[in-house]
Each structure stands twice: as structure tokens, then as C-alpha cells.
Design a protein around this motif. Structure first.
Motif, PDB file in Angstrom:
ATOM      1  N   GLY A  29     -20.300  34.893 -53.082  1.00 26.45           N
ATOM      2  CA  GLY A  29     -20.079  34.517 -54.485  1.00 26.45           C
ATOM      3  C   GLY A  29     -19.838  35.694 -55.402  1.00 26.45           C
ATOM      4  N   GLU A  30     -19.955  36.919 -54.894  1.00 30.12           N
ATOM      5  CA  GLU A  30     -19.729  38.111 -55.731  1.00 30.12           C
ATOM      6  C   GLU A  30     -18.239  38.246 -56.024  1.00 30.12           C
ATOM      7  OE1 GLU A  30     -20.551  40.328 -58.137  1.00 30.12           O
ATOM      8  OE2 GLU A  30     -22.292  40.809 -56.892  1.00 30.12           O
ATOM      9  N   ARG A  31     -17.923  38.662 -57.255  1.00 24.15           N
ATOM     10  CA  ARG A  31     -16.515  38.808 -57.598  1.00 24.15           C
ATOM     11  C   ARG A  31     -16.176  40.273 -57.881  1.00 24.15           C
ATOM     12  NH1 ARG A  31     -17.753  41.255 -61.590  1.00 24.15           N
ATOM     13  NH2 ARG A  31     -18.428  40.458 -63.601  1.00 24.15           N
ATOM     14  N   SER A  59     -29.648  37.037 -63.941  1.00 23.27           N
ATOM     15  CA  SER A  59     -29.288  36.220 -62.782  1.00 23.27           C
ATOM     16  C   SER A  59     -30.305  35.112 -62.558  1.00 23.27           C
ATOM     17  CB  SER A  59     -29.118  37.102 -61.539  1.00 23.27           C
ATOM     18  OG  SER A  59     -28.115  38.069 -61.767  1.00 23.27           O
ATOM     19  N   MET A  80     -24.440  28.751 -54.793  1.00 23.71           N
ATOM     20  CA  MET A  80     -23.679  29.799 -55.474  1.00 23.71           C
ATOM     21  C   MET A  80     -22.302  29.923 -54.822  1.00 23.71           C
ATOM     22  SD  MET A  80     -23.407  32.573 -57.394  1.00 23.71           S
ATOM     23  CE  MET A  80     -24.965  33.358 -57.765  1.00 23.71           C
ATOM     24  N   ASP A 136     -19.210  31.289 -56.915  1.00 23.08           N
ATOM     25  CA  ASP A 136     -18.398  32.337 -57.530  1.00 23.08           C
ATOM     26  C   ASP A 136     -19.046  32.746 -58.848  1.00 23.08           C
ATOM     27  OD1 ASP A 136     -16.380  33.924 -58.628  1.00 23.08           O
ATOM     28  OD2 ASP A 136     -15.044  32.257 -59.083  1.00 23.08           O
ATOM     29  N   THR A 137     -19.412  34.029 -58.966  1.00 21.12           N
ATOM     30  CA  THR A 137     -20.088  34.486 -60.195  1.00 21.12           C
ATOM     31  C   THR A 137     -19.118  34.814 -61.328  1.00 21.12           C
ATOM     32  OG1 THR A 137     -20.096  36.769 -59.386  1.00 21.12           O
ATOM     33  CG2 THR A 137     -22.069  35.446 -58.952  1.00 21.12           C
ATOM     34  N   THR A 138     -17.807  34.673 -61.097  1.00 18.44           N
ATOM     35  CA  THR A 138     -16.817  34.954 -62.149  1.00 18.44           C
ATOM     36  C   THR A 138     -17.124  34.126 -63.399  1.00 18.44           C
ATOM     37  OG1 THR A 138     -15.113  35.302 -60.463  1.00 18.44           O
ATOM     38  CG2 THR A 138     -14.363  35.010 -62.730  1.00 18.44           C
ATOM     39  N   ALA A 151     -19.860  34.022 -65.199  1.00 16.51           N
ATOM     40  CA  ALA A 151     -21.250  33.585 -65.426  1.00 16.51           C
ATOM     41  C   ALA A 151     -21.784  34.120 -66.760  1.00 16.51           C
ATOM     42  CB  ALA A 151     -22.140  34.046 -64.274  1.00 16.51           C
ATOM     43  N   ILE A 163     -21.012  28.896 -61.948  1.00 21.26           N
ATOM     44  CA  ILE A 163     -21.142  29.641 -60.688  1.00 21.26           C
ATOM     45  C   ILE A 163     -21.129  28.729 -59.456  1.00 21.26           C
ATOM     46  CG2 ILE A 163     -22.351  31.576 -61.774  1.00 21.26           C
ATOM     47  CD1 ILE A 163     -24.976  30.491 -60.712  1.00 21.26           C
ATOM     48  N   GLN A 164     -21.046  27.419 -59.689  1.00 21.43           N
ATOM     49  CA  GLN A 164     -21.054  26.500 -58.545  1.00 21.43           C
ATOM     50  C   GLN A 164     -19.648  26.066 -58.118  1.00 21.43           C
ATOM     51  OE1 GLN A 164     -24.690  23.829 -58.210  1.00 21.43           O
ATOM     52  NE2 GLN A 164     -24.656  24.160 -60.419  1.00 21.43           N
TER      53      GLN A 164
END
Length: 333
Positions: A125-127, A249, A272, A274-276, A278, A311-312
Motif C-alpha cells: 500500500g506504500e506509494r 497513521s 490497506m 493504497d496510501t495515496t 491519505a 486508503i482502502q
């Protein structure tokens, strides 16, 4: 505020987002630092795009994501950002207006192409972002409409604007107009690397009252005060800013004013993805709560709710009505 035409006006780099799922090996092959934001030129943009798989594309940029979230919650939202009068620029304009945002900034007729950000999302999920600013850097003080700024309850600015000189001047001009009209000015620090570049200037903006409210995540806060100790950094933030909001977070957020610190838990999520966006959507919920007079704790809860929705799934646009989600969770809208 009843006398305001807009609840929130955002000013930022108008960037067309191109999102793709990828793996660590792609990042390594292209020499990317995972989780960071690198500024790239047109040639590097073309080479990344050539090697990417199928993508999701939408109007973006940090402040634009926030403003779309605010509109989704049911507030009156406007945005200022520079695109070129090219195919991507026209797509950008249509997309953000379709999201319910007033967007009247005149496009550039010549110069660099509309800005794009190639956002690579790894399985955790880190971008990782690679941004070609393009026409976004052409935002000038002349693009700031005095009447529009004065008619907005809150002016919201992104730290990324501090990169181009003309945009920096537009930022300061808009802040002055807002304060002269008795409005509030909010700043998001945007990125820890951005803070590294402009630490002293960001601190000056807070200390001299150019901005009233500062949004930061933990990494940005630690970078701002060059300390690994959260409590030390938070204490300094309370001294420097009228109001500071720090996202943490899964630990939720902390809302810090001169006289109190309010901790608000994160909203539970199923998965989780994608954290884009958030932090951008957290700011949307918080600012919405602020203009609705919901109080710091409820504003924090609205921010947490909006961040949890975003983020989902892939991308920084809500896929469920944030207004309905807030109602379902007993939050003021």
C-alpha cells in the motif's frame, strides 16, 4: 461562515495523477526511493510511463485532493492551480469540475506541458511518487483572484508550492489577502523532503503568522524540528503554530493548540490498499469539521474517517460518499 462564498479555497500544484500497481523490483530498476516524492523532468517522465503497466488516471495534486474531499463532504470548495491548454490539461479541468469544485484558473497557452505524477503503489500500500511539475510551476501571483480569496472562509496551501519562486509569491499574496479579510490560512507541509528543503522558511511562516493552521505527518514533524522524539517536536509545534494537526497513521492524530492537545484515534479499516492521498483526505475532513464549527475532536474524527475511506482503494478520490459515511458514523455534516 455565513458571509463566505466558499468554505475552503485550495491553492496547489495542479498535477494529473497516473497510478499503477507495481513491485519493489520496478522501483529498484528505476532507482526510486520507496515512499518518497522525486521531482523529474519530461524525459524521465516519458521513460517511467513507457515501462509502467495499466494505470488509473485522475486530476490530482495534494491540495486538489483535499479540495475534492471537501466538496464530497458537501462543503463549497474552490481550487487554484495551473494547467496548460493541452489534452491532459483539459482532462484535468473537466475532472475536477465534475467533482463539484469551482476551478477558474486560466490555462497556460504555451510553455511546459500539464504536470503529471507517476504514482507507483507496492503490495504493502506504500506509494512512491515521481512528479513532473510542468505547467504547475507557471502559477503566478496574477492567477490569484483577490475577491475569490477574500470570499473563502479558509485558504488552504500546500508546501509543494514553495518549490517554484512564482508560486511562492502567489502563496504569500493569497495569505495576505485572506488575513486582511479576516480569514484563516492553513498549510500542509506536504512531504518530509520538502520540509528538508525549506525548514527555516516553513518555521518563519508559522512563527510570523502567515499561516494559522499546520498539517504534518510524523515524518514531516520530525524533519521540521530535527528530532526523533515525538513529544519534543510536538511541544515545539505548539509554541510555533496557532493550531497544529499531526497525523500518525494507525495511531490516529493529535490536534495541538497552545492550551491543549487532543488525541483522536484512527478509524478501523478492512484492508490497506493504497496510501495515496491519505493525508490530503484527512485534511479535507478536518477542515470540513472546522468550517462547520464541529470542534477539534470531531474535526479529527472526520479527518480520520475520510483517510480511512481513501486508503482502502486505489487513488485519492473517494469511492463512497464521505457525507453519507459521516452521517452513518454519527459525525456532524
Amino acid at each position: 461562515m455565513k458571509d463566505a462564498k466558499y468554505d475552503v479555497l485550495g491553492i496547489g500544484n495542479a498535477i494529473f495523477d497516473v497510478l499503477v500497481r507495481t513491485d519493489e523490483s520496478f522501483l529498484a530498476a528505476h532507482g526510486m526511493i520507496k515512499g518518497g516524492m522525486a521531482l523529474i523532468d519530461e524525459a524521465r517522465a516519458a521513460s517511467i510511463y513507457r515501462d509502467m503497466g495499466p494505470a488509473v488516471e485522475m486530476s490530482g495534486g495534494s491540495a486538489a485532493n483535499t479540495i475534492v474531499g471537501i466538496a464530497n463532504l458537501g462543503a463549497r470548495a474552490a481550487y487554484v492551480g495551473k494547467v496548460k491548454d493541452d489534452q491532459i490539461g483539459r482532462l484535468y479541468t473537466h475532472d475536477i469540475r465534475a467533482a463539484g469544485v469551482a476551478f477558474e484558473t486560466g490555462p497556460a497557452s504555451d510553455g511546459p506541458a500539464t504536470g503529471c505524477s507517476y504514482i507507483l503503489v507496492t503490495p504493502d500500500g506504500e506509494r512512491t511518487m515521481n512528479t513532473y511539475l510542468g505547467a504547475a510551476q507557471e502559477l503566478m501571483p496574477g492567477d490569484i483572484d483577490d475577491a475569490q480569496v477574500a470570499a473563502s472562509a479558509i485558504l488552504y496551501l500546500e508546501g509543494y508550492l514553495w518549490d517554484p519562486k512564482n508560486a511562492k509569491d502567489a502563496f504569500v499574496k493569497a495569505s495576505t489577502i485572506a488575513h486582511d479579510a479576516g480569514r484563516q490560512v492553513a498549510l500542509t507541509l506536504s512531504d518530509s523532503f520538502c520540509v528538508d528543503r525549506y525548514r527555516g522558511e516553513f518555521l518563519d511562516l508559522m512563527r510570523n503568522g502567515t499561516v494559522d493552521l499546520v498539517f504534518a505527518n510524523e515524518a514531516e514533524l520530525h524533519s521540521l524540528y530535527q528530532t526523533a522524539d515525538f513529544d519534543t517536536a510536538l511541544k515545539q509545534l505548539r509554541s510555533d503554530a496557532r493550531l497544529g494537526v499531526v497525523t500518525r497513521s494507525e495511531k490516529g492524530c493529535v490536534v495541538a493548540s497552545k492550551d491543549r492537545v487532543t488525541a483522536v484515534p484512527a478509524f478501523p479499516i478492512d484492508r490497506m490498499v493504497d496510501t495515496t492521498g491519505a493525508g490530503d483526505l484527512f485534511a479535507a475532513g478536518f477542515l470540513f469539521g472546522l468550517v462547520r464549527g464541529a470542534g477539534h475532536e470531531n474535526a479529527g474524527r472526520l479527518g480520520a474517517l475520510a483517510a480511512a475511506e481513501i486508503i482502502q482503494h486505489i487513488g485519492a478520490r473517494p469511492q463512497t460518499s464521505l457525507k453519507e459515511l459521516a452521517k452513518d458514523n454519527g459525525l456532524p455534516v
